[in-house]
Motif scaffolding. Structure first.
Motif, PDB file in Angstrom:
ATOM      1  N   THR A 161       4.266   5.797  -5.389  1.00 15.09           N
ATOM      2  CA  THR A 161       4.149   5.746  -6.948  1.00 15.09           C
ATOM      3  C   THR A 161       3.354   6.442  -7.501  1.00 15.09           C
ATOM      4  O   THR A 161       3.528   7.394  -8.289  1.00 15.09           O
ATOM      5  N   GLU A 167       2.328   1.816  -3.433  1.00 12.24           N
ATOM      6  CA  GLU A 167       1.343   2.283  -4.253  1.00 12.24           C
ATOM      7  C   GLU A 167       1.091   3.725  -4.251  1.00 12.24           C
ATOM      8  O   GLU A 167       1.109   4.508  -4.986  1.00 12.24           O
ATOM      9  N   THR A 194       0.828  -1.323   0.112  1.00 11.15           N
ATOM     10  CA  THR A 194      -0.131  -0.082   0.003  1.00 11.15           C
ATOM     11  C   THR A 194       1.078   1.211   0.151  1.00 11.15           C
ATOM     12  O   THR A 194       0.539   2.081  -0.699  1.00 11.15           O
TER      13      THR A 194
END
Length: 383
Positions: free
Chosen positions: A57, A54, A51
């Motif tokens: 990112t 992500e 998580t």
């Protein structure tokens, strides 16, 4: 007897093996449970890491797609503007040097014409002494020549005056270009500071309010801008750029405070001024005080604003705007209002900022909490 002993020993060995087997299975189940717990913890930690990865990112993608391209485009645009302004300054400098060369040539021509005029005067004296009849004809020609020389000198003087006016105009252009360069430099510094601080573009120093100043009174045309700019600085505003639309219209671009904060501050100052009006125009600083008690001085922003209002009252017609604050001086009235952004845009679209009479009519239509009639205050403060 031996058989009984063997049987007893077999039973004992079987009991021991049964006990060892049960204990081994219990340890095995506990070990399996521990492995399952550790596996669950690893799975949860892996999910958390996935998580976070992500989110990082997505954040990096947003920065690459939005922040960095916008900052790069803004830097390129501002650099292009600075290069254009530098080119304009360079051309203006070359033009000034060329005009200086022409001015030097004109001075040399004037010196040559003066020497020629003296020489013609000497020739005129010689001709008159030698031949009176021919002297009359020559005198006429000399007078014509002297007249033509006088015309040339007058033309030279007019050209010199034109050159001086052109020089003053170029100096004004250099001042405007200099302010544009300072404004562009400030924007670049703000963009760099914003990028280093990690904030999105647009949160750095910027122009946050506009100002206007106009008067029909030529006697106060030089004093009023100084009083106006003092009031702007006292309101904790920075003059980012100033420009003029003709000799009597001045437009300012201000920064340093938000329009919402300015509206509240100006409303408080006008309420204080209205309190002075309700007390007979004397205010706190003019009230009778006991002996030995020093008068209370007004804050700097209040004193500067009241100084601007008194100066506007002394004019025969003027309009002054500092962000949301709009002050209108007609021949008979001194009116003030604190405008909302929508109201300011409406007045600007209707082009009433430079017309005191039209602006006064529009201000009287505003709600009472936004409008102040300071005509009586101005008359009392000026007494």
């Amino acid at each position: 007897m031996t058989t009984v002993i063997l049987v007893v020993m077999c039973v004992a060995v079987g009991a021991l093996e049964l006990y060892a087997g049960r204990r081994s299975r219990a340890q095995q189940r506990a070990f399996v449970r521990r492995i399952d717990e550790l596996n669950d913890q690893v799975v949860r930690q892996n999910n958390v890491l996935v998580t976070v990865g992500e989110q990082l990112t997505a954040e990096l993608s947003r920065v690459k797609q939005d922040v960095l391209p916008a900052l790069d485009a803004r830097m390129r645009d501002t650099t292009g503007h600075v290069d254009e302004l530098a080119t304009v300054v360079h051309r203006a400098d070359e033009y000034v040097r060329a005009q200086a060369g022409r001015l030097h040539d004109l001075e040399q021509q004037r010196v040559t014409l003066a020497a020629l005029r003296r020489k013609l005067a000497e020739i005129e004296g010689t001709v008159r002494a030698s031949d009176s009849a021919a002297a009359a004809v020559t005198e006429g020609k000399v007078d014509d020549a002297l007249g033509r020389l006088t015309d040339l000198e007058r033309s030279g003087a007019e050209m010199l005056e034109l050159q001086r006016a052109l020089t003053r105009t170029l100096e004004d252009v250099e001042d405007v270009v200099g302010e544009l360069l300072r404004l562009a430099e400030g924007d670049l510094d703000g963009a760099v500071a914003t990028a280093l601080a990690g904030r999105p573009p647009g949160e750095g120093p910027a122009v946050r309010a506009v100002g206007r100043l106009w008067t029909r009174d030529d006697q106060l045309a030089d004093v009023l801008p100084e009083v106006y700019e003092r009031a702007v600085r006292a309101s904790r505003l920075d003059i980012r750029f100033r420009t003029g639309d003709g000799p009597d219209r001045h437009r300012y671009f201000l920064g340093g405070r938000r329009v919402e904060d300015l509206g509240g501050a100006f409303t408080a100052l006008l309420i204080s001024t209205g309190t002075d009006l309700a007390s007979g125009g004397r205010g706190l600083a003019r009230a009778p005080l006991p002996p030995g008690v020093a008068p209370v001085r007004a804050p700097e922003d209040e004193a500067a604003l009241k100084s601007l209002l008194r100066t506007l009252h002394e004019t025969s017609g003027a309009v002054a705007q500092i962000g949301p604050l709009l002050t209108v001086r007609t021949r008979d009235e001194l009116l003030c209002a604190v405008l909302t952004p929508d109201q300011a845009l409406e007045l600007e679209s209707d082009e009433v900022f430079w017309d005191p009479s039209a602006a006064a009519l529009r201000l009287r239509r505003l709600p009472p909490h936004q409008f102040w009639d300071l005509t009586a205050w101005g008359a009392g403060s000026g007494a």
